[in-house]
Design an enzyme around this catalytic site. Structure first.
Site, mmCIF file in Angstrom:
data_model
loop_
_atom_site.group_PDB
_atom_site.id
_atom_site.type_symbol
_atom_site.label_atom_id
_atom_site.label_comp_id
_atom_site.label_asym_id
_atom_site.label_seq_id
_atom_site.Cartn_x
_atom_site.Cartn_y
_atom_site.Cartn_z
ATOM 1 N N ASN A 8 -17.681 -27.912 -36.072
ATOM 2 C CA ASN A 8 -17.875 -29.285 -36.553
ATOM 3 C C ASN A 8 -18.471 -30.266 -35.538
ATOM 4 O OD1 ASN A 8 -15.402 -29.240 -35.196
ATOM 5 N ND2 ASN A 8 -14.511 -30.832 -36.487
ATOM 6 N N GLU A 34 -6.701 -26.822 -28.797
ATOM 7 C CA GLU A 34 -7.006 -28.056 -29.539
ATOM 8 C C GLU A 34 -7.158 -27.649 -30.997
ATOM 9 O OE1 GLU A 34 -7.199 -31.109 -28.372
ATOM 10 O OE2 GLU A 34 -7.250 -30.797 -26.213
ATOM 11 N N CYS A 60 -11.232 -33.091 -36.946
ATOM 12 C CA CYS A 60 -9.818 -32.763 -36.716
ATOM 13 C C CYS A 60 -8.958 -34.019 -36.800
ATOM 14 C CB CYS A 60 -9.652 -32.078 -35.366
ATOM 15 S SG CYS A 60 -10.296 -33.016 -33.988
HETATM 16 P P1 NAP Z 1 -11.862 -21.452 -36.713
HETATM 17 O O1 NAP Z 1 -12.178 -20.716 -37.956
HETATM 18 O O2 NAP Z 1 -10.504 -21.341 -36.162
HETATM 19 O O3 NAP Z 1 -12.958 -20.980 -35.629
HETATM 20 C C1 NAP Z 1 -13.039 -21.544 -34.357
HETATM 21 C C2 NAP Z 1 -13.662 -20.559 -33.381
HETATM 22 O O4 NAP Z 1 -12.764 -19.460 -33.194
HETATM 23 C C3 NAP Z 1 -14.971 -19.953 -33.900
HETATM 24 O O5 NAP Z 1 -15.860 -19.813 -32.826
HETATM 25 C C4 NAP Z 1 -14.508 -18.618 -34.433
HETATM 26 O O6 NAP Z 1 -15.522 -17.647 -34.501
HETATM 27 C C5 NAP Z 1 -13.472 -18.243 -33.375
HETATM 28 N N1 NAP Z 1 -12.550 -17.176 -33.794
HETATM 29 C C6 NAP Z 1 -12.240 -16.773 -35.043
HETATM 30 N N2 NAP Z 1 -11.371 -15.733 -34.996
HETATM 31 C C7 NAP Z 1 -11.122 -15.482 -33.690
HETATM 32 C C8 NAP Z 1 -10.312 -14.548 -32.999
HETATM 33 N N3 NAP Z 1 -9.571 -13.644 -33.645
HETATM 34 N N4 NAP Z 1 -10.299 -14.567 -31.648
HETATM 35 C C9 NAP Z 1 -11.029 -15.483 -30.968
HETATM 36 N N5 NAP Z 1 -11.838 -16.399 -31.568
HETATM 37 C C10 NAP Z 1 -11.871 -16.404 -32.910
HETATM 38 O O7 NAP Z 1 -12.163 -23.009 -36.911
HETATM 39 P P2 NAP Z 1 -13.419 -23.704 -37.622
HETATM 40 O O8 NAP Z 1 -13.310 -23.529 -39.094
HETATM 41 O O9 NAP Z 1 -14.672 -23.323 -36.933
HETATM 42 O O10 NAP Z 1 -13.147 -25.260 -37.241
HETATM 43 C C11 NAP Z 1 -12.338 -26.102 -37.981
HETATM 44 C C12 NAP Z 1 -10.957 -26.250 -37.378
HETATM 45 O O11 NAP Z 1 -11.044 -26.696 -36.029
HETATM 46 C C13 NAP Z 1 -10.137 -27.308 -38.094
HETATM 47 O O12 NAP Z 1 -8.816 -26.847 -38.243
HETATM 48 C C14 NAP Z 1 -10.195 -28.507 -37.151
HETATM 49 O O13 NAP Z 1 -9.134 -29.417 -37.310
HETATM 50 C C15 NAP Z 1 -10.173 -27.821 -35.827
HETATM 51 N N6 NAP Z 1 -10.692 -28.697 -34.771
HETATM 52 C C16 NAP Z 1 -9.821 -29.182 -33.832
HETATM 53 C C17 NAP Z 1 -10.286 -30.066 -32.862
HETATM 54 C C18 NAP Z 1 -9.364 -30.622 -31.811
HETATM 55 O O14 NAP Z 1 -9.877 -31.097 -30.795
HETATM 56 N N7 NAP Z 1 -8.052 -30.595 -31.998
HETATM 57 C C19 NAP Z 1 -11.632 -30.444 -32.857
HETATM 58 C C20 NAP Z 1 -12.473 -29.927 -33.823
HETATM 59 C C21 NAP Z 1 -12.003 -29.045 -34.790
HETATM 60 P P3 NAP Z 1 -16.465 -17.447 -35.786
HETATM 61 O O15 NAP Z 1 -16.109 -18.501 -36.800
HETATM 62 O O16 NAP Z 1 -17.811 -17.610 -35.234
HETATM 63 O O17 NAP Z 1 -16.184 -16.057 -36.270
#
Ligand code: NAP
Length: 467
Positions: free
Chosen positions: A149, A244, A278
């Protein structure tokens, strides 16, 4: 676009398509990285960390300033790339790039401010003749994993502090939005010794998993969803972790609030980046005296938003990251509506686009308020008083940030004390972040803080010296 390992651009036969969510067209491809690619990147990082550790803090700061200048010059191109691959409005992508450049500049400043402290050894038994102090030393190699995002600024929040503290990095961007992040890595790499920064694209379950489980890494800095974060923390072993994770941020509006400002803040917080933030406003909690007036004005402002082509500077809300994400929102809203929620406006999907939607008649057990809804949706909950508002705000496993609108210092102080979240914004939406502030959630929303100074601290370990 290629990935980056040991200063070389690396391609693979197997590719991942990167789509423009606004029209589903393929913009470009990136290599499908393997475990072997990650291992090569980790070995390169381990070799190069020594070069970085021998550099002066002044030199590293200078390099980060040079990167800052270069990123600033490439900001327009990077902003376009962000919009193409994520559907974020061009206005917001330009905003992300302004912040990204500043985050690098903050890291350049912080590189010169890594201090240890003296220890009053004579406070302990046997310490009277000892002189003790701590030094902050680099961890070694940091694995950085980011979501789709904010593909550039969230990457910089990990890479720049890691380098400021003299660590090498292996970075894995989201496969949904890897292009701007890869371009950023190439720009940064052109100023760094080979292997200090490596970027490997591919699946989280392969590339991400290798980073998390490989023992030659010293830290994982992860931003993403709670399920992925929890699975990483179970597998990472003795590595240092920063998490995060997701949010379900409340915005509370009390009877004594400035309604106009609260409505404007709610609109900004709920629909920015099509609700995929987020710290987006995920629940709006209204005290009953102002509820009707707030709802009328909020629905009116929501209906005025221009949904459409994210490349147009006039657009307020673009598509979600893909059609699957929009379908998920559709299903959650359908479920809430079957359980008694009323749709006051929006509630329609077209491809990856979902119309900004306001819902009322929400009960506290509905998924729409218990789980993070990552889309342009604003559920409204009416409460009697501040105590009930705080109870509703805390009735979730999340605790990232919270917002409160009130004119009363007494109410503000009570909410600051009792709301369980990493940050409380008074007379602002929770969707507020400056890149130097300590940022990170409580409860399931995370562990540790980012914000450059705090991230740099987390990228070091403390060594004690006693004379
Ligand atoms: P996500 O599905 O958890 O993916 C995040 C990253 O983790 C991607 O690069 C993903 O790779 C990778 N990943 C997936 N499975 C993994 C595994 N088993 N081992 C290691 N890495 C793995 O999250 P998203 O849908 O991209 O992002 C949305 C989420 O992020 C929301 O929940 C949002 O609230 C949160 N977020 C939090 C913050 C904060 O600062 N607190 C900021 C922004 C977003 P691939 O998808 O490339 O396979």
């Amino acid at each position: 676009m290629e990935m980056l390992i040991n200063g070389n651009l690396v391609d693979k036969d197997e590719k991942i398509d990167v789509n423009n969510p606004a029209n589903s067209r393929v913009i470009d491809t990136v290599p499908q990285g393997s475990r072997e690619d990650v291992k090569n990147a980790i070995m390169a990082a381990n070799r190069s960390k020594k070069i970085l550790q021998e550099m002066s803090a002044r030199k590293i700061s200078r390099i980060l300033y040079d990167i800052y200048e270069d990123v600033l010059m490439s900001s327009d191109d990077l902003a376009e790339l962000i919009t193409l691959e994520t559907g974020k409005t061009i206005r917001d992508s330009r905003g992300e790039m302004k912040r990204s450049a500043l985050t690098i500049q903050l890291a350049a400043e912080e590189a010169k401010r890594i201090y240890g402290e003296t220890v009053p050894m004579d406070a302990g038994i046997g310490g009277r003749t000892a002189l003790g102090f701590t030094i902050k030393i680099p961890l070694g190699v940091v694995g950085a994993i980011t979501p789709f995002n904010y593909p550039v600024n969230l990457a910089i929040h990990k890479i720049a502090p890691a380098i400021a503290a003299k660590n090498a990095v292996v970075f894995k961007p989201s496969q949904k939005a890897p292009l701007a992040a890869l371009k950023l890595a190439q720009i940064m790499d052109s100023h760094l010794p080979n292997g200090v920064l490596n970027a490997v694209t591919g699946k989280g379950s392969v590339v991400g998993d290798e980073l998390v489980t490989n023992n030659l890494l010293d830290k994982i800095s992860f931003t993403g969803s709670i399920p992925t974060g929890v699975s990483i923390s179970k597998k990472a072993g003795m590595k240092k972790l920063t998490m995060e994770l997701g949010g379900n941020d409340p915005l509370i509006v009390l009877d004594d609030a400035n309604i106009e400002k609260a409505v404007a803040a709610a609109v900004k917080g709920a629909y920015m980046n099509a609700g995929q933030v987020c710290i987006g406003v995920k629940r709006i909690i209204l005290q009953e005296g102002i509820a009707d007036e707030f709802i009328d004005r909020f629905v009116e402002q929501t209906e005025k938003l221009k949904v459409g082509d994210p490349m147009s500077p006039e657009t307020d809300v673009g598509p979600l990251i893909d059609e699957e994400a929009a379908l998920k929102i559709e299903k959650t809203i359908e479920e809430a509506s079957n359980q008694g929620a009323t749709i006051l406006c929006g509630g329609k999907r077209k491809g990856a686009f979902y119309a900004p939607t306001v819902l009322e008649n929400i009960n506290s057990r509905m998924k729409i308020v218990q789980e993070e809804t990552f889309g342009p949706v604003a559920p409204l909950i009416t409460v009697k008083d501040l105590d009930e508002a705080i109870a509703v705000a805390n009735d979730t496993k999340y605790g990232l940030q919270a917002g409160l609108f009130t004119d009363s210092m007494k109410n503000a102080l009570k909410a600051i004390k009792l709301i369980e979240s990493g940050g409380v914004m008074i007379n602002r939406q929770p969707t507020f972040r400056t890149d130097n502030m300590p940022f990170g959630g409580f409860k399931m929303s995370g562990m540790g803080k980012e914000g450059v100074k705090y991230a740099v601290e987390d990228m070091t370990r403390t060594k004690l010296v006693v004379f």
